[in-house]
Design a protein around this motif. Structure first.
Motif, PDB file in Angstrom:
ATOM      1  N   GLY A   1       0.853  -1.191   0.000  1.00 16.82           N
ATOM      2  CA  GLY A   1       0.000   0.000   0.000  1.00 16.82           C
ATOM      3  C   GLY A   1       0.884   1.235   0.000  1.00 16.82           C
ATOM      4  N   SER A   2       1.644   1.389   1.089  1.00 20.57           N
ATOM      5  CA  SER A   2       2.554   2.528   1.233  1.00 20.57           C
ATOM      6  C   SER A   2       3.771   2.057   2.029  1.00 20.57           C
ATOM      7  N   THR A   3       4.965   2.346   1.530  1.00 21.85           N
ATOM      8  CA  THR A   3       6.176   1.943   2.267  1.00 21.85           C
ATOM      9  C   THR A   3       6.224   2.632   3.625  1.00 21.85           C
TER      10      THR A   3
ATOM     11  N   GLY B   1       0.187   5.019  -2.154  1.00 25.29           N
ATOM     12  CA  GLY B   1       1.243   5.975  -1.819  1.00 25.29           C
ATOM     13  C   GLY B   1       0.616   7.326  -1.514  1.00 25.29           C
ATOM     14  N   HIS B   2       1.151   8.010  -0.501  1.00 23.29           N
ATOM     15  CA  HIS B   2       0.551   9.299  -0.147  1.00 23.29           C
ATOM     16  C   HIS B   2       1.595  10.352   0.153  1.00 23.29           C
ATOM     17  N   GLY B   3       1.153  11.605   0.031  1.00 24.68           N
ATOM     18  CA  GLY B   3       1.974  12.754   0.372  1.00 24.68           C
ATOM     19  C   GLY B   3       1.397  13.437   1.594  1.00 24.68           C
TER      20      GLY B   3
ATOM     21  N   TYR C   1      10.383   3.973  -4.468  1.00 24.63           N
ATOM     22  CA  TYR C   1       9.532   4.266  -3.306  1.00 24.63           C
ATOM     23  C   TYR C   1      10.141   3.569  -2.100  1.00 24.63           C
ATOM     24  N   PHE C   2      10.512   4.351  -1.103  1.00 22.66           N
ATOM     25  CA  PHE C   2      11.066   3.710   0.089  1.00 22.66           C
ATOM     26  C   PHE C   2      10.886   4.605   1.303  1.00 22.66           C
ATOM     27  N   SER C   3      10.980   3.985   2.479  1.00 27.07           N
ATOM     28  CA  SER C   3      10.818   4.704   3.740  1.00 27.07           C
ATOM     29  C   SER C   3      11.857   4.197   4.725  1.00 27.07           C
TER      30      SER C   3
ATOM     31  N   LYS D   1      10.778  21.416 -12.237  1.00 27.90           N
ATOM     32  CA  LYS D   1       9.746  20.360 -12.243  1.00 27.90           C
ATOM     33  C   LYS D   1      10.022  19.335 -11.132  1.00 27.90           C
ATOM     34  N   LYS D   2       8.936  18.819 -10.561  1.00 24.30           N
ATOM     35  CA  LYS D   2       9.073  17.957  -9.366  1.00 24.30           C
ATOM     36  C   LYS D   2       9.481  16.539  -9.759  1.00 24.30           C
ATOM     37  N   VAL D   3      10.648  16.127  -9.285  1.00 24.90           N
ATOM     38  CA  VAL D   3      11.141  14.779  -9.584  1.00 24.90           C
ATOM     39  C   VAL D   3      10.992  13.879  -8.366  1.00 24.90           C
TER      40      VAL D   3
ATOM     41  N   VAL E   1      10.839   8.878  -5.817  1.00 23.99           N
ATOM     42  CA  VAL E   1      11.605   9.524  -6.890  1.00 23.99           C
ATOM     43  C   VAL E   1      11.111   8.973  -8.222  1.00 23.99           C
ATOM     44  N   ASN E   2      10.759   9.863  -9.120  1.00 29.16           N
ATOM     45  CA  ASN E   2      10.352   9.429 -10.460  1.00 29.16           C
ATOM     46  C   ASN E   2      11.607   9.087 -11.262  1.00 29.16           C
ATOM     47  N   ILE E   3      11.737   7.814 -11.602  1.00 35.71           N
ATOM     48  CA  ILE E   3      12.933   7.382 -12.332  1.00 35.71           C
ATOM     49  C   ILE E   3      12.599   7.248 -13.819  1.00 35.71           C
TER      50      ILE E   3
HETATM   51  C1  BT5 Z   1       4.956  14.796  -1.300  1.00 35.77           C
HETATM   52  O1  BT5 Z   1       3.748  15.235  -0.824  1.00 35.77           O
HETATM   53  O2  BT5 Z   1       5.546  15.265  -2.241  1.00 35.77           O
HETATM   54  C2  BT5 Z   1       5.517  13.600  -0.539  1.00 35.77           C
HETATM   55  C3  BT5 Z   1       5.459  12.339  -1.332  1.00 35.77           C
HETATM   56  C4  BT5 Z   1       6.108  11.179  -0.600  1.00 35.77           C
HETATM   57  C5  BT5 Z   1       5.930   9.894  -1.353  1.00 35.77           C
HETATM   58  C6  BT5 Z   1       6.702   8.772  -0.708  1.00 35.77           C
HETATM   59  S1  BT5 Z   1       6.779   7.378  -1.738  1.00 35.77           S
HETATM   60  C7  BT5 Z   1       7.395   6.418  -0.448  1.00 35.77           C
HETATM   61  C8  BT5 Z   1       6.631   6.827   0.792  1.00 35.77           C
HETATM   62  N1  BT5 Z   1       5.388   6.097   0.915  1.00 35.77           N
HETATM   63  C9  BT5 Z   1       4.327   6.920   0.852  1.00 35.77           C
HETATM   64  O3  BT5 Z   1       3.121   6.564   0.930  1.00 35.77           O
HETATM   65  N2  BT5 Z   1       4.737   8.186   0.684  1.00 35.77           N
HETATM   66  C10 BT5 Z   1       6.174   8.276   0.636  1.00 35.77           C
HETATM   67  P1  BT5 Z   1       3.053  16.588  -1.266  1.00 35.77           P
HETATM   68  O4  BT5 Z   1       4.022  17.733  -1.148  1.00 35.77           O
HETATM   69  O5  BT5 Z   1       1.794  16.642  -0.478  1.00 35.77           O
HETATM   70  O6  BT5 Z   1       2.763  16.418  -2.806  1.00 35.77           O
HETATM   71  C11 BT5 Z   1       1.765  15.561  -3.255  1.00 35.77           C
HETATM   72  C12 BT5 Z   1       1.317  16.068  -4.614  1.00 35.77           C
HETATM   73  O7  BT5 Z   1       2.347  15.785  -5.571  1.00 35.77           O
HETATM   74  C13 BT5 Z   1       0.066  15.385  -5.161  1.00 35.77           C
HETATM   75  O8  BT5 Z   1      -1.084  16.009  -4.704  1.00 35.77           O
HETATM   76  C14 BT5 Z   1       0.245  15.532  -6.675  1.00 35.77           C
HETATM   77  O9  BT5 Z   1      -0.169  16.811  -7.123  1.00 35.77           O
HETATM   78  C15 BT5 Z   1       1.761  15.468  -6.832  1.00 35.77           C
HETATM   79  N3  BT5 Z   1       2.229  14.118  -7.217  1.00 35.77           N
HETATM   80  C16 BT5 Z   1       1.652  12.916  -6.965  1.00 35.77           C
HETATM   81  N4  BT5 Z   1       2.412  11.910  -7.440  1.00 35.77           N
HETATM   82  C17 BT5 Z   1       3.494  12.490  -8.019  1.00 35.77           C
HETATM   83  C18 BT5 Z   1       4.637  11.984  -8.669  1.00 35.77           C
HETATM   84  N5  BT5 Z   1       4.854  10.676  -8.835  1.00 35.77           N
HETATM   85  N6  BT5 Z   1       5.530  12.883  -9.153  1.00 35.77           N
HETATM   86  C19 BT5 Z   1       5.361  14.220  -9.010  1.00 35.77           C
HETATM   87  N7  BT5 Z   1       4.292  14.766  -8.381  1.00 35.77           N
HETATM   88  C20 BT5 Z   1       3.368  13.906  -7.886  1.00 35.77           C
END
Ligand code: BT5
Length: 254
Positions: free
Chosen positions: A20-22, A48-50, A64-66, A116-118, A142-144
Motif C-alpha cells: 500500500g505505502s512503504t 502511496g501518499h503525500g 519508493y522507500f521509507s 519540475k518535481k522529480v 523519486v520518479n525514475i
Molecule cells: C509529497 O507530498 O511530495 C511527498 C510524497 C512522498 C511519497 C513517498 S513514496 C514512499 C513513501 N510512501 C508513501 O506513501 N509516501 C512516501 P506533497 O508535497 O503533499 O505532494 C503531493 C502532490 O504531488 C500530489 O497532490 C500531486 O499533485 C503530486 N504528485 C503525486 N504523485 C506524483 C509523482 N509521482 N511525481 C510528481 N508529483 C506527484
C-alpha cells in the motif's frame, strides 16, 4: 534485498514487490519495535501518499522507500530532517543528470529539476510522553522512468529518464542515496540544523523571490527570505515578517 544493492550497515532493508505505502509499512514495523535503519522499499505502491493525505502516483519502475529513524531529539526538531533528506536527494539527483540541469529544493519537501518535481519527501513522527521522538519515518518517492502528466498533479512533474539520466534504475538511485543520506543524518546529529539549513538554502528554489504560499485555508504572498531555526519559511511582506509552518509554494501571480 538484491545482493546487487549493497547499502551501508546502518540500513536494514526489506524489499517488497508491492505494498500500500512503504511509510505505512515502516510505521507498522516501528510499532513492533523495529530498529533504526529499517528501510522498506517497494517496486510499486497502491496507496502511496503525500502530505494531507494527497496521493503519490506510484507505478512500477520508480523508487519508493521509507526509512525508520529513532533520533534522541525533541519531536519539534525532527522535521529538520526533511531538509537533510532533500539535500541528500538533490546531491544524488544532480550527480546523475547532465551538468546543465538545475537541481533545486522547493520548500518544504520537494526536489525539482529545472523547476519540475522529480521527488517528494514525507516525514511522519511519533512522540513519546516526554515530547521526544519515538519513531520518525522518512518516506521518499523519486520518479525514475515515468512521471504523472500535468493534468493530474498540482505542480509540473518530471523523471530522471526524461531529464537525461536514462541509465538510472530504482536500485541504482537507492544505492547512491543511502550513503549520502547517512552523512547528512550524522551531520544533523552532531552539529544540529545550521549546516543543513545552509546547504538547503544553497539549493533553494525561489529564494529572495516573490512567491504565493497556499495554506490550508487561503494563501499569502510575500518574498521568500529564509528558514527559521526549525525550517519554517520566512516570508517578508513589506515591513512584516511572517513565519509559515506549512503550505505549498508557487510563483507569485502578480
Ligand atoms: C509529497 O507530498 O511530495 C511527498 C510524497 C512522498 C511519497 C513517498 S513514496 C514512499 C513513501 N510512501 C508513501 O506513501 N509516501 C512516501 P506533497 O508535497 O503533499 O505532494 C503531493 C502532490 O504531488 C500530489 O497532490 C500531486 O499533485 C503530486 N504528485 C503525486 N504523485 C506524483 C509523482 N509521482 N511525481 C510528481 N508529483 C506527484
Amino acid at each position: 534485498m538484491d545482493a546487487a544493492v549493497p547499502l551501508p550497515h546502518f540500513f536494514r532493508p526489506i524489499r517488497l514487490p508491492r505494498v500500500g505505502s512503504t511509510s505505512d509499512e515502516a510505521k507498522r514495523l516501528a510499532a513492533l519495535a523495529a530498529e533504526e535503519g529499517t528501510l522498506v522499499w517497494a517496486d510499486e505502491q497502491t496507496e502511496g501518499h503525500g502530505r494531507l493525505g494527497r496521493t503519490w502516483i506510484s507505478p512500477s519502475g520508480n523508487l519508493y522507500f521509507s526509512i525508520l529513524l529513532r533520533p534522541a531529539a525533541p519531536v519539534a526538531n525532527a522535521m529538520q530532517l526533511t531538509f537533510a533528506t532533500a539535500i541528500a536527494l538533490a546531491d544524488v539527483v544532480a550527480a546523475v543528470l547532465p551538468a546543465t540541469s538545475r537541481v533545486g529544493c522547493k520548500w518544504p519537501n520537494d526536489v525539482l529539476v529545472d523547476g519540475k518535481k522529480v521527488s517528494g519527501i514525507l516525514l511522519e513522527s511519533q512522540a513519546n510522553a516526554d515530547g521526544l521522538v519515538d519513531s520518525l519515518v522518512v518516506g521518499i518517492g523519486v520518479n525514475i522512468v515515468s512521471h504523472p502528466p500535468p493534468e493530474t498533479v498540482m505542480y509540473e512533474a518530471t523523471s530522471l529518464h526524461a531529464e537525461g539520466a536514462g541509465g538510472e534504475t530504482a536500485a541504482s538511485l537507492l544505492q547512491r542515496f543511502c550513503p549520502v543520506f547517512l552523512t547528512w543524518y550524522e551531520t544533523w546529529r552532531r552539529q544540529g540544523f545550521d549546516p543543513i539549513r545552509a546547504a538547503w538554502l544553497g539549493r533553494a528554489e525561489k529564494l529572495h523571490q516573490p512567491v504565493e504560499v497556499r495554506l490550508d485555508v487561503g494563501s499569502v504572498a510575500g518574498v521568500f527570505v529564509g528558514l527559521d531555526t526549525n525550517g519554517a519559511m520566512l516570508l517578508q511582506q513589506g515591513d512584516r515578517r511572517r513565519v509559515i509552518l506549512a503550505g505549498d509554494v508557487f510563483p507569485a501571480t502578480t
